[in-house]
Design an enzyme around this catalytic site. Structure first.
Site, PDB file in Angstrom:
ATOM      1  N   HIS A 112       0.848  -1.196   0.000  1.00 39.47           N
ATOM      2  CA  HIS A 112       0.000   0.000   0.000  1.00 39.47           C
ATOM      3  C   HIS A 112       0.880   1.241   0.000  1.00 39.47           C
ATOM      4  CE1 HIS A 112      -3.745  -2.128   1.877  1.00 39.47           C
ATOM      5  NE2 HIS A 112      -3.157  -2.867   0.949  1.00 39.47           N
ATOM      6  N   GLU A 136       0.920   3.880   1.830  1.00 41.95           N
ATOM      7  CA  GLU A 136       1.414   4.271   3.151  1.00 41.95           C
ATOM      8  C   GLU A 136       2.553   3.364   3.609  1.00 41.95           C
ATOM      9  OE1 GLU A 136      -3.039   5.135   2.922  1.00 41.95           O
ATOM     10  OE2 GLU A 136      -1.722   3.479   2.376  1.00 41.95           O
ATOM     11  N   CYS A 181      -6.074   1.889   5.609  1.00 45.48           N
ATOM     12  CA  CYS A 181      -6.737   0.644   5.993  1.00 45.48           C
ATOM     13  C   CYS A 181      -6.225   0.198   7.376  1.00 45.48           C
ATOM     14  CB  CYS A 181      -6.440  -0.427   4.947  1.00 45.48           C
ATOM     15  SG  CYS A 181      -4.740  -1.058   5.032  1.00 45.48           S
ATOM     16  N   CYS A 217      -2.334  -0.361   7.448  1.00 41.98           N
ATOM     17  CA  CYS A 217      -1.576   0.894   7.410  1.00 41.98           C
ATOM     18  C   CYS A 217      -1.758   1.685   8.699  1.00 41.98           C
ATOM     19  CB  CYS A 217      -1.981   1.711   6.193  1.00 41.98           C
ATOM     20  SG  CYS A 217      -1.544   0.896   4.637  1.00 41.98           S
TER      21      CYS A 217
END
Length: 160
Positions: free
Chosen positions: A52, A54, A81, A84
């Site tokens: 992801h 992040e 999410c 993260c």
């Protein structure tokens, strides 16, 4: 420099992710006024479900953040999410700024129900939502993944 300035950098990363066929999400981490990391979602490019935006940005500066007593700010075009969110907590960010959360998959609300060990001051951070929300939604909705979320009825209708 303000939130919109840094979010525009995150949006430029989201556009790269879109071109690569990934979820169009971008992230920037700043320390002071300096951009210390920037990246985008690479889940499909790397065939890694944890890639992801992040996580990619946090991994770029893991050692730098580990050694800093002051806190950095993370800008992301989409609310983080649960995975993260956990990484943000462990990296003791000072602030998280996000654009949108069109399918309500964001996890920043989890902060209110953390175990006691993670309610310590060092794990607390400020949250700012809705920065350049229209632009963040527009780029997200261009991705092929948004079409599937829409078919499932998971996207907020006011952004469609």
């Amino acid at each position: 420099m303000d939130d919109e300035f840094y979010m525009r950098i995150a949006l430029s990363e989201a556009k790269i992710a879109l071109k690569e066929g990934n979820w169009p999400i971008g992230c920037v981490i700043i320390f002071g006024d300096e951009v210390i990391a920037r990246d985008h979602n690479r889940v499909y490019t790397l065939e890694n479900r944890t890639a992801h935006a992040e996580m990619m940005a946090l991994n770029q500066v893991a050692q730098k953040l580990f050694k800093k007593s002051a806190r950095a700010t993370l800008y992301t075009t989409y609310e983080p999410c649960p995975m993260c969110f956990g990484a943000i907590i462990l990296n003791t960010m000072g602030r998280v700024v996000c654009g949108v959360d069109l399918d309500k998959s964001g996890a920043l609300h989890i902060r209110d129900n953390m175990p006691p060990a993670f309610k310590q001051e060092r794990y607390q951070f400020e949250i700012t939502r809705g920065v350049l929300a229209k632009e963040c939604a527009e780029i997200f909705l261009q991705g092929k993944h948004a079409k599937k979320l829409n078919e499932l009825g998971l996207l907020e209708k006011n952004f469609l």
